[in-house]
Design a protein around this motif. Sequence first.
Motif, mmCIF file in Angstrom:
data_model
loop_
_atom_site.group_PDB
_atom_site.id
_atom_site.type_symbol
_atom_site.label_atom_id
_atom_site.label_comp_id
_atom_site.label_asym_id
_atom_site.label_seq_id
_atom_site.Cartn_x
_atom_site.Cartn_y
_atom_site.Cartn_z
ATOM 1 N N TYR A 178 0.832 -1.191 0.000
ATOM 2 C CA TYR A 178 0.000 0.000 0.000
ATOM 3 C C TYR A 178 0.876 1.254 0.000
ATOM 4 O O TYR A 178 1.911 1.295 0.663
ATOM 5 N N GLY A 179 0.447 2.239 -0.749
ATOM 6 C CA GLY A 179 1.158 3.504 -0.796
ATOM 7 C C GLY A 179 0.373 4.599 -0.125
ATOM 8 O O GLY A 179 -0.857 4.637 -0.216
ATOM 9 N N HIS A 180 1.066 5.497 0.560
ATOM 10 C CA HIS A 180 0.410 6.694 1.088
ATOM 11 C C HIS A 180 1.417 7.819 1.174
ATOM 12 O O HIS A 180 2.627 7.592 1.200
ATOM 13 N N GLY A 181 0.916 9.032 1.147
ATOM 14 C CA GLY A 181 1.777 10.208 1.148
ATOM 15 C C GLY A 181 1.631 11.002 -0.134
ATOM 16 O O GLY A 181 0.977 10.580 -1.097
ATOM 17 N N ASN A 199 8.268 -4.313 -8.687
ATOM 18 C CA ASN A 199 7.686 -5.382 -9.507
ATOM 19 C C ASN A 199 6.562 -6.095 -8.757
ATOM 20 O O ASN A 199 6.507 -7.333 -8.692
ATOM 21 N N ALA A 200 5.670 -5.320 -8.189
ATOM 22 C CA ALA A 200 4.527 -5.847 -7.445
ATOM 23 C C ALA A 200 3.395 -4.831 -7.546
ATOM 24 O O ALA A 200 3.633 -3.641 -7.763
ATOM 25 N N PRO A 201 2.140 -5.294 -7.423
ATOM 26 C CA PRO A 201 1.025 -4.341 -7.469
ATOM 27 C C PRO A 201 1.041 -3.416 -6.259
ATOM 28 O O PRO A 201 1.399 -3.828 -5.150
ATOM 29 N N VAL A 202 0.653 -2.181 -6.478
ATOM 30 C CA VAL A 202 0.606 -1.183 -5.420
ATOM 31 C C VAL A 202 -0.814 -0.637 -5.326
ATOM 32 O O VAL A 202 -1.401 -0.233 -6.335
ATOM 33 N N SER A 203 -1.355 -0.634 -4.128
ATOM 34 C CA SER A 203 -2.708 -0.132 -3.903
ATOM 35 C C SER A 203 -2.669 1.159 -3.102
ATOM 36 O O SER A 203 -1.780 1.354 -2.261
ATOM 37 N N VAL A 204 -3.611 2.017 -3.384
ATOM 38 C CA VAL A 204 -3.798 3.235 -2.603
ATOM 39 C C VAL A 204 -5.252 3.288 -2.178
ATOM 40 O O VAL A 204 -6.154 3.190 -3.014
ATOM 41 N N MET A 205 -5.485 3.398 -0.884
ATOM 42 C CA MET A 205 -6.846 3.460 -0.360
ATOM 43 C C MET A 205 -7.332 4.896 -0.317
ATOM 44 O O MET A 205 -6.539 5.835 -0.292
ATOM 45 N N GLU A 206 -8.651 5.029 -0.262
ATOM 46 C CA GLU A 206 -9.226 6.369 -0.218
ATOM 47 C C GLU A 206 -8.838 7.096 1.063
ATOM 48 O O GLU A 206 -8.871 8.325 1.131
ATOM 49 N N THR A 207 -8.428 6.354 2.091
ATOM 50 C CA THR A 207 -7.993 6.964 3.351
ATOM 51 C C THR A 207 -6.493 7.152 3.406
ATOM 52 O O THR A 207 -5.945 7.497 4.457
ATOM 53 N N ALA A 208 -5.801 6.937 2.272
ATOM 54 C CA ALA A 208 -4.339 6.954 2.292
ATOM 55 C C ALA A 208 -3.767 8.324 2.638
ATOM 56 O O ALA A 208 -2.624 8.432 3.058
ATOM 57 N N GLY A 209 -4.550 9.384 2.460
ATOM 58 C CA GLY A 209 -4.074 10.706 2.830
ATOM 59 C C GLY A 209 -4.019 10.898 4.336
ATOM 60 O O GLY A 209 -3.388 11.827 4.835
ATOM 61 N N GLU A 210 -4.696 9.995 5.062
ATOM 62 C CA GLU A 210 -4.685 10.056 6.518
ATOM 63 C C GLU A 210 -3.539 9.192 7.027
ATOM 64 O O GLU A 210 -3.487 8.000 6.765
ATOM 65 N N GLY A 211 -2.639 9.775 7.771
ATOM 66 C CA GLY A 211 -1.461 9.032 8.194
ATOM 67 C C GLY A 211 -1.474 8.661 9.658
ATOM 68 O O GLY A 211 -2.377 7.993 10.149
ATOM 69 N N GLY A 212 -0.458 9.146 10.377
ATOM 70 C CA GLY A 212 -0.249 8.757 11.749
ATOM 71 C C GLY A 212 -1.429 8.972 12.683
ATOM 72 O O GLY A 212 -1.812 8.052 13.418
#
Length: 280
Positions: A178-181, A199-212
């Motif tokens: 998962y990616g965020h930032g 070399n792998a799939p990367v997902s970004v969730m709709e909440t990925a902008g929310e971090g710590g």
Amino acid sequence: PMCPPEGDAGTGMVATNSVGVRTGNVSAGTSVFAMIVLEKMLSKRYEEIDLVTTPAGDAVAMVHCNNCTSDINAWANLFKDFADTMGVSLNMGDIFTALFKKSLEADDDLGNILSYNYFSGEGVTDLDEGRPLFARTPDCSFTLANFMRTHLLSALATLKIGMDILQDTENVRIDKLYGHGGFFKTPEVGQKMLSAAVNAPVSVMETAGEGGPYGMALLVSYMIQKEEGESLPDFLDNKVFAGAKSVSVMAEDSDVKGFADFLAKYKAALPMERKATEVI
């Protein structure tokens, strides 16, 4: 002894539901780090990799790099300065989106352009100081697309060097990443670059902008609402992220090869960056 990482690193794992074995997350902003939950301990110690744990205590390999988007931000500000000079009013969000999307039009060889995004030193490449550096051959294809994609790949290059130790040397498997930032703010572009790197799939969730802070709130929720014997991964899977929307991107084979070719040139020319810290 290992302990949970400090700050956004540990809670970022929770915020992206990356606490299960063979899952991981990459946080890419001013700095960049990857955290991969391990099936088994690494065979030996590596200076490039920190060993920590998830909040639940599972072993995690962390590759942390000091530099990521600062150089991209600096160039974007230069383009904003040019637009202002020309009397064109543009907001930074539109500039970043346009530049990131333009990178998708780059040549396979990136026009033989190189970039080092080191605003500070990097442990992974054994540099105590950094000098942002841009280099090109006289006959390079100096286009905006090649320029931008070079900077996007440069932002992930040092991370990739550390990840190669995990994936190639230690045979660490990753089922979900998962990616965020801020690097992933423009839909799919940053994901595609990271996917090409690992070399792998990367997902970004709709909440990925929310971090710590979001991750910390979820940990508090777990402590209050968990059922007897319910693990943190199960709680997150079943009660928090069961209906979460995400977008997954897998890079094409040509993108994976393109990143590998870029990284080979990047490594070969690293002495240039080291020399820059001595003479500039």
